[in-house]
Design a protein around this motif. Structure first.
Motif, mmCIF file in Angstrom:
data_model
loop_
_atom_site.group_PDB
_atom_site.id
_atom_site.type_symbol
_atom_site.label_atom_id
_atom_site.label_comp_id
_atom_site.label_asym_id
_atom_site.label_seq_id
_atom_site.Cartn_x
_atom_site.Cartn_y
_atom_site.Cartn_z
ATOM 1 N N GLN A 47 0.827 -1.207 0.000
ATOM 2 C CA GLN A 47 0.000 0.000 0.000
ATOM 3 C C GLN A 47 0.863 1.259 0.000
ATOM 4 O O GLN A 47 0.368 2.357 0.244
ATOM 5 C CB GLN A 47 -0.918 -0.006 1.222
ATOM 6 C CG GLN A 47 -2.005 -1.077 1.148
ATOM 7 C CD GLN A 47 -2.917 -0.894 -0.062
ATOM 8 O OE1 GLN A 47 -3.451 0.179 -0.311
ATOM 9 N NE2 GLN A 47 -3.091 -1.957 -0.835
ATOM 10 N N LEU A 48 2.165 1.096 -0.249
ATOM 11 C CA LEU A 48 3.083 2.236 -0.264
ATOM 12 C C LEU A 48 3.412 2.624 -1.694
ATOM 13 O O LEU A 48 3.305 1.824 -2.628
ATOM 14 C CB LEU A 48 4.372 1.885 0.483
ATOM 15 C CG LEU A 48 4.225 1.490 1.960
ATOM 16 C CD1 LEU A 48 5.558 1.026 2.498
ATOM 17 C CD2 LEU A 48 3.709 2.669 2.777
ATOM 18 N N TYR A 526 -6.367 13.535 -3.039
ATOM 19 C CA TYR A 526 -7.139 12.472 -2.388
ATOM 20 C C TYR A 526 -6.329 11.177 -2.277
ATOM 21 O O TYR A 526 -6.893 10.091 -2.176
ATOM 22 C CB TYR A 526 -8.448 12.240 -3.158
ATOM 23 C CG TYR A 526 -9.415 13.382 -2.983
ATOM 24 C CD1 TYR A 526 -10.369 13.367 -1.978
ATOM 25 C CD2 TYR A 526 -9.342 14.511 -3.802
ATOM 26 C CE1 TYR A 526 -11.241 14.431 -1.797
ATOM 27 C CE2 TYR A 526 -10.203 15.586 -3.623
ATOM 28 C CZ TYR A 526 -11.153 15.533 -2.621
ATOM 29 O OH TYR A 526 -12.009 16.595 -2.432
ATOM 30 N N ASN A 527 -4.999 11.328 -2.297
ATOM 31 C CA ASN A 527 -4.100 10.195 -2.107
ATOM 32 C C ASN A 527 -4.349 9.084 -3.121
ATOM 33 O O ASN A 527 -4.246 7.897 -2.809
ATOM 34 C CB ASN A 527 -4.223 9.642 -0.673
ATOM 35 C CG ASN A 527 -3.030 8.787 -0.299
ATOM 36 O OD1 ASN A 527 -1.899 9.048 -0.717
ATOM 37 N ND2 ASN A 527 -3.269 7.733 0.466
ATOM 38 N N LYS A 528 -4.681 9.470 -4.351
ATOM 39 C CA LYS A 528 -4.894 8.482 -5.415
ATOM 40 C C LYS A 528 -3.649 8.481 -6.303
ATOM 41 O O LYS A 528 -3.459 9.359 -7.139
ATOM 42 C CB LYS A 528 -6.150 8.835 -6.217
ATOM 43 C CG LYS A 528 -6.278 8.172 -7.584
ATOM 44 C CD LYS A 528 -6.498 6.676 -7.513
ATOM 45 C CE LYS A 528 -6.483 6.075 -8.918
ATOM 46 N NZ LYS A 528 -7.485 6.614 -9.836
ATOM 47 N N PHE A 529 -2.785 7.490 -6.092
ATOM 48 C CA PHE A 529 -1.546 7.369 -6.856
ATOM 49 C C PHE A 529 -1.492 6.070 -7.660
ATOM 50 O O PHE A 529 -0.688 5.946 -8.564
ATOM 51 C CB PHE A 529 -0.329 7.426 -5.927
ATOM 52 C CG PHE A 529 -0.123 8.757 -5.280
ATOM 53 C CD1 PHE A 529 0.623 9.741 -5.910
ATOM 54 C CD2 PHE A 529 -0.691 9.051 -4.052
ATOM 55 C CE1 PHE A 529 0.809 10.988 -5.316
ATOM 56 C CE2 PHE A 529 -0.508 10.288 -3.444
ATOM 57 C CZ PHE A 529 0.241 11.256 -4.082
ATOM 58 N N GLU A 665 14.143 3.912 -6.833
ATOM 59 C CA GLU A 665 13.952 2.665 -7.583
ATOM 60 C C GLU A 665 12.893 1.779 -6.931
ATOM 61 O O GLU A 665 12.693 0.642 -7.333
ATOM 62 C CB GLU A 665 15.285 1.902 -7.675
ATOM 63 C CG GLU A 665 16.338 2.604 -8.511
ATOM 64 C CD GLU A 665 15.885 2.846 -9.936
ATOM 65 O OE1 GLU A 665 15.258 1.947 -10.525
ATOM 66 O OE2 GLU A 665 16.129 3.948 -10.456
ATOM 67 N N GLY A 666 12.231 2.301 -5.898
ATOM 68 C CA GLY A 666 11.145 1.550 -5.279
ATOM 69 C C GLY A 666 11.559 0.689 -4.110
ATOM 70 O O GLY A 666 10.850 -0.259 -3.766
ATOM 71 N N VAL A 667 12.709 0.982 -3.497
ATOM 72 C CA VAL A 667 13.132 0.244 -2.305
ATOM 73 C C VAL A 667 12.577 0.972 -1.078
ATOM 74 O O VAL A 667 12.991 2.090 -0.777
ATOM 75 C CB VAL A 667 14.672 0.130 -2.227
ATOM 76 C CG1 VAL A 667 15.080 -0.596 -0.952
ATOM 77 C CG2 VAL A 667 15.210 -0.608 -3.448
ATOM 78 N N PHE A 668 11.638 0.340 -0.388
ATOM 79 C CA PHE A 668 10.981 0.954 0.765
ATOM 80 C C PHE A 668 11.645 0.444 2.046
ATOM 81 O O PHE A 668 11.317 -0.635 2.552
ATOM 82 C CB PHE A 668 9.490 0.620 0.774
ATOM 83 C CG PHE A 668 8.733 1.243 -0.357
ATOM 84 C CD1 PHE A 668 8.180 2.511 -0.230
ATOM 85 C CD2 PHE A 668 8.581 0.581 -1.568
ATOM 86 C CE1 PHE A 668 7.487 3.094 -1.270
ATOM 87 C CE2 PHE A 668 7.887 1.155 -2.609
ATOM 88 C CZ PHE A 668 7.339 2.427 -2.467
ATOM 89 N N PHE A 669 12.578 1.221 2.556
ATOM 90 C CA PHE A 669 13.373 0.757 3.697
ATOM 91 C C PHE A 669 12.523 0.571 4.959
ATOM 92 O O PHE A 669 12.686 -0.404 5.684
ATOM 93 C CB PHE A 669 14.516 1.741 3.960
ATOM 94 C CG PHE A 669 15.576 1.715 2.889
ATOM 95 C CD1 PHE A 669 16.441 0.644 2.775
ATOM 96 C CD2 PHE A 669 15.688 2.748 1.971
ATOM 97 C CE1 PHE A 669 17.401 0.606 1.786
ATOM 98 C CE2 PHE A 669 16.654 2.723 0.976
ATOM 99 C CZ PHE A 669 17.524 1.646 0.885
ATOM 100 N N GLU A 670 11.615 1.504 5.218
ATOM 101 C CA GLU A 670 10.800 1.393 6.433
ATOM 102 C C GLU A 670 9.918 0.152 6.381
ATOM 103 O O GLU A 670 9.782 -0.579 7.371
ATOM 104 C CB GLU A 670 9.941 2.646 6.601
ATOM 105 C CG GLU A 670 10.737 3.881 7.006
ATOM 106 C CD GLU A 670 9.836 5.096 7.193
ATOM 107 O OE1 GLU A 670 8.605 4.911 7.300
ATOM 108 O OE2 GLU A 670 10.365 6.216 7.228
#
Length: 781
Positions: A47-48, A526-529, A665-670
């Motif tokens: 969802q990120l 509206y946080n639509k990505f 590059e789409g690496v979500f560390f958290e």
């Protein structure tokens, strides 16, 4: 002044910009610095989301606003004059300009793709930069543009005074169309993906042709009333009192800009054909929105209008060119003058990417056969045969199947956001109504107090159609879920739609693209990505079609005497006879199955046999949802080995640079740290995910440094500062300790001002070296 010490921005402001101004370029009108080309692709995991780095030209030069002619790419003076050329050429290709310049502040490398002498690239001094008129003259001579054509091509765009200009692909579409009209082309086709601004593009085309008096009376045709009304109040608003909407009984000829629902000007009776109240020569420009539908067929109402006004220039707009063996709009309009695809829009970050939830149900996969002499819930004898996915909800209804689909939709929303706008595409009106009922029951905690949480929006239901505006209006909370069959595949601007459910058998690529287009709009407010496609009927197998988002291919081959409409588009595409009332028969005693249109079966169990989540990248390639798997692939692309990573990490002046690049590059560390279950540093996440090294938490790393008596080489005050930095690392990570502004907060303020603290180490260079040595100690294990 030592140029070698100047930043790229300094080179621009001190050398390149003055050179442009001295050559006659207007700083406020013709020079656009740091010109944005793309928004940066949205990268989604779970969802990120994040955005990849956007593409931005150092300079875009415009002969007039909206008419780009050159790109200038800058580098600092530690590069050669030509080092920016490759990048500049890539940007030049994007906006289709013939001239590209590269500079390091010493001079320019000039790339002239239309050079008459064949010398494409030459070095010129700062003083030799060509003027706007010189470049424009070369460009006009190359394209053999006459003075009359030039006057049309250079007509100003509409501007509201905000200095905003169209996006790069809109510029291309507009300018190519204006030039085609100036050259005398009368049949023009623009292919632009849903959500990329076709109507705004059409407005700018019409505005410029109208203002230049090239076209004086213009008709804009659409096939949805809401499209006409939205267009008049939004994009076309600047036309003001020159604009009118044609109604069934009105043919007022005193206006210049006309908008119409094509059904409003045509009919079965001759007196209903309002368009014939206008002479065939009345309109000199007709723009047809969504021309992939009715206008493609030879005997359609749209085609009759176009043929009646055959002397007018006609511009077709479509997201999905209609190409079947029976119907082709490229046969009518010709090859598209410009195409901007869904794939390009997602890759540029202007359209929302999507993930696909594929759910296979047991009866869909294995089929179902009734027991001998089995009757449905209304007492009708069910035909003894095997029913499979193509039969369900058309000739046979399994109530338990409908209920299961409704449950899976509701479960998804409960896990994400129950108020995310959702469209459920069903096979027919009866299916849409049963799905509405099932969803109402699955969400009874909400629907018991608000009956507009779920609505059916279909062509036969006035109450539902009245809710369409509320559904697509971002600020309207209700309705949330809309069930439909064919009303909402096209033309409905549902900006905040985050879930599209496919419980409809779709075999038409055109229809599939249009349905996907309902979710592709981005609305950051509206946080639509991104959006999700939940597929129950294998419709997303069309992603594997080599024609998905490819260039349209003309395969027009009408059969003599045959229907111009392909079978899958008759009766709204369902191929289903009209529904036979609530009990599944036409009113007999229920025993004659020869007249049964549909069987309704109540108690046959249905279950999920497979459920998986898939991502599709811009090329339609599947990407796994697993954060760890995706991250590992991304890291393997970035680093050839663990040693390679360790070397680059150690050599980096600031670790933040590597962290930010990987985040792009789409690496979500958290999210990865949460999945692994530790308060981890990006360093440990990378080593663990890519090379299976056991991770240490930040606190464990900090404790290891303290155990080594690391601080003894510093004086007492410096030890306190280093110890405080180490504690900050343990709490917050490496990025904060790399910034000197950390010295402005507690506990550092106890040791003095930032200047006083830096002096403890002997100066700024020595302080930064101490921080770098601390980092090496942190990561040495």
């Amino acid at each position: 002044m030592n140029k070698k010490k100047l930043s790229e921005r300094d080179i621009c402001s001190k050398y390149i910009t003055p050179a442009l101004i001295n050559s006659g370029w207007d700083l406020h009108i013709q020079i656009r610095e740091e010109f944005p080309l793309t928004n940066g692709r949205i990268i989604v995991r779970g969802q990120l989301h994040t955005r990849a780095k956007n593409k931005r030209a150092d300079y875009a030069l415009f002969y007039k606003p909206g008419i780009p002619i050159a790109i200038v790419e800058a580098k600092d003076n530690n590069h050669t004059v030509s080092d920016g050329m490759q990048q500049g050429l890539a940007y030049g290709n994007m906006i289709n300009v013939p001239f590209v310049f590269s500079s390091n502040g010493d001079g320019f490398l000039f790339h002239n793709s239309i050079a008459k002498d064949g010398k494409i690239e030459t070095e010129i001094s700062l003083e030799e930069f060509p003027s706007p008129e010189a470049l424009w003259k070369m460009w006009c001579e190359h394209r053999e543009i006459t003075p009359v054509q030039e006057a049309i091509i250079t007509e100003d765009y509409y501007s509201d005074g905000s200095n905003k200009i169209p996006r790069y692909y809109q510029l291309l579409a507009i300018n190519k169309t204006i030039e085609a009209v100036a050259r005398g082309d009368n049949r023009i086709l623009l292919v632009m993906a849903t959500g990329t601004g076709k109507t705004y593009t059409a407005f700018q085309i019409i505005w410029r042709l109208w203002k230049s008096k090239t076209k004086k009376r213009i008709l804009f045709l659409a096939d949805r009333n809401i499209l006409v009304d939205q267009t008049m109040t939004n994009d076309f608003k600047p036309f003001g009192s020159a604009m009118t909407k044609i109604s069934k009984r009105q043919a007022n000829k005193s206006y210049e800009i006309y908008l119409s629902l094509y059904q409003a000007v045509t009919g079965t009776e001759e007196e209903q054909n309002v368009y014939k109240q206008f002479s065939p020569e009345f309109f000199d420009l007709i723009v047809i929105d969504e021309c992939h539908r009715g206008s493609a067929a030879d005997d359609s109402n749209w085609r009759r209008i176009l043929e009646y006004f055959s002397d007018a220039t006609q511009i077709g707009l479509t997201a999905t060119p209609k190409e079947t063996q029976e119907v082709s709009n490229t046969d009518y309009f010709g090859k598209p003058i410009y195409t901007y695809s869904l794939r390009q829009g997602i890759d540029d970050g202007f359209l929302a990417p999507y993930k696909v939830v594929r759910i296979d149900l047991d009866k869909d996969v294995t089929g179902w056969r009734p027991d001998k002499d089995m009757t449905d819930k209304y007492g009708n004898l069910i035909d003894d045969r095997i029913y499979n996915q193509k039969d369900f909800d058309k000739s046979l209804v399994l109530d338990k199947r409908t209920q299961l689909v409704a449950k899976k939709i509701s479960d998804f929303l409960k896990q994400t956001n129950r108020y995310d706008k959702t469209i459920v595409f069903c096979d027919n009106i009866d299916h849409a109504e049963r799905m509405r009922q099932a969803l109402v029951n699955e969400n009874s905690d909400i629907t018991s107090t608000n009956n507009k949480y779920v609505v059916r929006i279909t062509g036969d239901n006035e109450e539902g159609k009245m809710e369409l505006d509320n559904f697509i209006f971002p600020e309207s909370k209700f309705p949330v879920i809309a069930t439909t069959s064919k009303l909402m595949p096209t033309g409905v601007d549902a900006q905040t739609c985050k879930l599209i459910v496919l419980d409809q058998r779709i075999q038409s690529m055109t229809e599939f693209k249009q349905i996907i287009g309902r979710g592709t709009r981005i609305n950051e407010d509206y946080n639509k990505f991104f959006f999700t496609i939940m597929d129950f009927k294998k419709a997303t197998e069309l992603f594997a079609d080599p024609d998905f988002d490819g260039e349209p291919v003309v395969i027009y081959d009408p059969k003599p005497g045959g229907s111009p409409v392909p079978p899958d588009e008759i009766d709204g595409g369902t191929n289903t006879p009209p529904d036979n009332g609530g009990n599944g028969n036409t009113g007999g005693d229920g025993g004659d199955t020869s007249i049964i249109k549909k069987f309704y079966v109540a108690n046959v169990p249905v279950s999920v046999i497979a459920e998986r989540v898939q991502y599709f990248d811009a090329n339609g390639k599947l990407i796994t949802e697993s954060l760890k798997d995706y991250t590992k692939k991304a890291l393997e692309k970035e680093f050839t080995s663990l040693d390679d990573f360790l070397t680059k990490w150690s050599d980096a002046d600031k670790k933040k640079i590597i962290i930010d690049e990987l985040a792009n590059e789409g690496v979500f560390f958290e999210a990865l740290a949460e999945e692994i279950g530790k308060d981890l540093d990006p360093f440990d996440i990378i080593c663990h995910v890519a090379w299976d090294k056991p991770p240490l938490s930040r606190k464990e790393r900090a404790e290891q440094v303290k155990k080594r008596n690391y601080f003894t080489k510093y004086g007492e005050q410096a030890q306190k500062v280093i110890n405080a930095l180490l504690d900050k690392y343990a709490d917050e990570g490496v990025e904060p300790i790399e910034e000197t502004k950390i010295l402005t907060i507690q506990p550092f303020t106890d040791y003095g001002t930032p200047i006083e603290i830096i002096k403890i180490f002997g100066g700024k260079v020595q302080y930064e070296e101490a921080v770098k040595e601390l980092e090496q100690a942190i990561y040495s294990s």
